[in-house]
Scaffold this active site. Sequence first.
Site, PDB file in Angstrom:
ATOM      1  CG  ASP A  99      -0.303  -0.246   2.547  1.00 24.41           C
ATOM      2  OD1 ASP A  99       0.937  -0.427   2.608  1.00 24.41           O
ATOM      3  OD2 ASP A  99      -1.018  -0.266   3.563  1.00 24.41           O
ATOM      4  CG  ASP A 102       6.148   6.228   6.452  1.00 29.45           C
ATOM      5  OD1 ASP A 102       6.378   7.367   6.026  1.00 29.45           O
ATOM      6  OD2 ASP A 102       5.794   6.017   7.628  1.00 29.45           O
TER       7      ASP A 102
HETATM    8  P1  IMP Z   1       7.654   1.566   6.369  1.00 29.21           P
HETATM    9  O1  IMP Z   1       8.364   0.347   6.835  1.00 29.21           O
HETATM   10  O2  IMP Z   1       7.863   2.714   7.297  1.00 29.21           O
HETATM   11  O3  IMP Z   1       7.929   1.924   4.921  1.00 29.21           O
HETATM   12  O4  IMP Z   1       6.139   1.249   6.577  1.00 29.21           O
HETATM   13  C1  IMP Z   1       5.206   1.003   5.627  1.00 29.21           C
HETATM   14  C2  IMP Z   1       3.951   0.578   6.339  1.00 29.21           C
HETATM   15  O5  IMP Z   1       3.556   1.545   7.296  1.00 29.21           O
HETATM   16  C3  IMP Z   1       2.794   0.474   5.378  1.00 29.21           C
HETATM   17  O6  IMP Z   1       2.616  -0.835   4.930  1.00 29.21           O
HETATM   18  C4  IMP Z   1       1.617   0.939   6.219  1.00 29.21           C
HETATM   19  O7  IMP Z   1       1.022  -0.171   6.863  1.00 29.21           O
HETATM   20  C5  IMP Z   1       2.176   1.822   7.271  1.00 29.21           C
HETATM   21  N1  IMP Z   1       1.991   3.266   6.982  1.00 29.21           N
HETATM   22  C6  IMP Z   1       2.942   4.184   6.725  1.00 29.21           C
HETATM   23  N2  IMP Z   1       2.431   5.387   6.508  1.00 29.21           N
HETATM   24  C7  IMP Z   1       1.092   5.258   6.618  1.00 29.21           C
HETATM   25  C8  IMP Z   1      -0.011   6.188   6.488  1.00 29.21           C
HETATM   26  O8  IMP Z   1       0.115   7.383   6.195  1.00 29.21           O
HETATM   27  N3  IMP Z   1      -1.249   5.646   6.681  1.00 29.21           N
HETATM   28  C9  IMP Z   1      -1.469   4.334   6.979  1.00 29.21           C
HETATM   29  N4  IMP Z   1      -0.463   3.438   7.113  1.00 29.21           N
HETATM   30  C10 IMP Z   1       0.805   3.897   6.932  1.00 29.21           C
HETATM   31 MG    MG Z   2       0.948  -2.157   5.388  1.00 27.27          MG
END
Ligand code: IMP
Ligand code: MG
Length: 181
Positions: A99, A102
């Site tokens: 999805d 981040d």
């Molecule tokens: P990362 O490991 O920080 O890249 O995290 C990605 C995960 O964080 C995604 O699969 C989402 O589940 C969650 N996430 C990050 N940002 C958002 C947001 O703005 N809304 C909802 N979920 C988010």
């Molecule tokens: Mg996720």
Amino acid sequence: MHEDVAEILLDEETIQGKVRELGAQISRDYEDKRPILICILKGAVIFTADLMRSLTIPARLEFMAISSYGNRVRTSGVVQILKDLDMSIEGEHVLVVEDIIDSGLTLTYLVDNLRSRRPASLRTCVLLDKPARREVPFKPDYLGFVVPDRFVVGYGLDYAGLYRQLPYIGVLKPEIYQGSA
Ligand code: IMP
Ligand code: MG
């Protein structure tokens, strides 16, 4: 608009148009192949379902669940597999569908993990990219939209398990998650 949403970033029509575009591109790139789509539960469920229906090539579907933020809005940096694949991906063409990227920690971990299982190819398709918060460099092979550094919900993305069913992507009002970050 839902009362907890401050602003709509991407409306339903915009999202659907992009998903069709991605589906067409993926169908061309995998023309003579039968990729395995790995949907990352739960956030990518809606995106994967629409993306898969826009493919004109045969494709298979697998699911993986990775530890999430729980009820928090920031990553802990600790990634854990909560549900693994049901099949071997050795020698298969694998497309991971996620999805949002981040910090980049989740996908970096996941891609390393899946690569060690020796697929024939491994690519990622991500609906949203929030580059402002990247902690490790990561560039998806297929990307829907770049979004600003706001907490977004809808079209599969949740806060505390809610809002996934919204057909658009909107910015959650900060007062909804204040105190839990
Ligand atoms: P990362 O490991 O920080 O890249 O995290 C990605 C995960 O964080 C995604 O699969 C989402 O589940 C969650 N996430 C990050 N940002 C958002 C947001 O703005 N809304 C909802 N979920 C988010
Ligand atoms: Mg996720």
